[in-house]
Design an enzyme around this catalytic site. Sequence first.
Site, PDB file in Angstrom:
ATOM      1  N   LYS A  75       0.849  -1.176   0.000  1.00  0.00           N
ATOM      2  CA  LYS A  75       0.000   0.000   0.000  1.00  0.00           C
ATOM      3  C   LYS A  75       0.896   1.241   0.000  1.00  0.00           C
ATOM      4  O   LYS A  75       1.889   1.301   0.726  1.00  0.00           O
ATOM      5  CB  LYS A  75      -0.892  -0.024   1.242  1.00  0.00           C
ATOM      6  CG  LYS A  75      -1.807   1.174   1.420  1.00  0.00           C
ATOM      7  CD  LYS A  75      -2.603   1.022   2.715  1.00  0.00           C
ATOM      8  CE  LYS A  75      -3.475   2.215   3.004  1.00  0.00           C
ATOM      9  NZ  LYS A  75      -4.237   2.052   4.270  1.00  0.00           N
ATOM     10  N   SER A 151      -8.717   2.994   4.109  1.00  0.00           N
ATOM     11  CA  SER A 151      -7.849   3.534   3.087  1.00  0.00           C
ATOM     12  C   SER A 151      -7.055   2.469   2.326  1.00  0.00           C
ATOM     13  O   SER A 151      -6.267   2.797   1.443  1.00  0.00           O
ATOM     14  CB  SER A 151      -6.865   4.522   3.730  1.00  0.00           C
ATOM     15  OG  SER A 151      -6.040   3.883   4.699  1.00  0.00           O
ATOM     16  N   SER A 175      -9.257   0.951   8.388  1.00  0.00           N
ATOM     17  CA  SER A 175      -8.731   0.924   7.025  1.00  0.00           C
ATOM     18  C   SER A 175      -8.278  -0.431   6.520  1.00  0.00           C
ATOM     19  O   SER A 175      -7.958  -0.574   5.345  1.00  0.00           O
ATOM     20  CB  SER A 175      -7.571   1.921   6.899  1.00  0.00           C
ATOM     21  OG  SER A 175      -8.042   3.239   6.948  1.00  0.00           O
TER      22      SER A 175
END
Length: 487
Positions: A75, A151, A175
Amino acid sequence: MNLQEYIEYDALGLAELVRNGEVSATDLLVLAQEVIVGLNPKLNAVTLMMLDHAKADLDRGLPSGPLTGVPFLLKDLLVSYGGVPTSCGSRLFEGWTRSYDSEILKRWRKAGLLVMGKTNTPELGSSGSTEPIANGVTHNPWKRGYTTGGSSGGSAAAVASGMVPVAHANDGGGSIRGPASCCGLVGLKPTRGRNPLGPDAGQIWEGLVIEHVVSRTVRDCAAFLDVTSGPDIGDPYAAPGLGEFNSFLEAAQSVPRKLRIGFSEGVPSGRRAHKDCSEALRKTVDALIDLGHELVEAEPDHDRALLEEVFMTIFAAHGAHAIDMGAKLLGRTPSPENLEQNNIYLLETGRKISADQLLTAVDDMNLITRRFAQFFQQYDIWLTPTMAEPPPEHGHLDANMADSRLFFERLWRFNTANTIYNVSGNPAISLPLHIASDDLPIGVMFGSQFGNEALLVSLASQLEQVLPWNNRHPDVSAWNLPDSDRD
């Protein structure tokens, strides 16, 4: 091995094939690249390919570990890969590069993972939907035009679509669990202090943030925690040990004892979860009763308004600090030209928070944590829907909408049960047990006592056996979109 076979395997399965000589790490890299090239124009999950780095790792020879040869995606937030930009889904941080690997990345690489790219994230990870201006929206593999959550939405889309079996994710307010719920995956938020945050931080957002992954199977989730768990040199604290188990994977392979499980919709008084989320909860309760567990309708004693105030104070104060320090480091000025409206709002709000307000929030955070811990003196597990609503269409959680208060109201309504685990530090796992009426996944969340991820993965494996989900796959190929489509 063909592409369909590659997609069907989890990470441990691929690693076993490599160990047995049935397939090579190079073969897996080629297959993963083919899937990404074929699907990413439709999903926009991967924002940076790192094939040269992956090939260099292959040329040097991968370490012999439990995950050797498995393709992996990072990520694009927080974790550093030396020499590769970490832009955090942001125009302000575009090109930000560090010269070293984060400790957790070192552990992944030591386990033999083949890092081959980075995934999309909302700007600075501050939204519950992955729709950054910098990189464009990420589409849910189950239904085009709908959110993957945030996220870790890019990572979730990549894993759900079969690009890689597991991808990096982190969680400061849901997230990991939110994207797992939206995309039909397993998403564990580990106990505070379980995984390292060094060398850049001992804790992030007063301890709200933790690193881990999203996966398709429980055993992968557990195996990855075995690879990364344990303190780094200089860490301010560490999570408790595993108790009776030698590893989280061993716990995942065990059958849990009869558990006392409290369940509720987990939303503020006076509001109910969406009917699909409520139905998912009821079906899960029935399944757990059939497995012999004791189910009691109950929820922790906590002040929801205080929880929101504590979280937003810490979130805004640390968010503003990170933006100001990053801008100074890069010689840039935060403005609407390089920041979305929700981050402008956090910046302006956070700059006004006094030391007294922040320390009061930390004191209240500790109060909430102690009250929450009392619940797990009576119950082994707290069961809720992961999200209070099914995945919304893109735009509903547009972080650049003019009314930031409306944005955060919608985000709290969507993400209602997650943040208490970030505040308390307790572990929680989202499981893809159900499908909504519009064919989108619905996650159900299980939380446990501080330090007891072993119980969560044991129960999760039991449910994986009786309510299997790994045979469900989104049909992204049916979209039949041109390669240029990224809107």
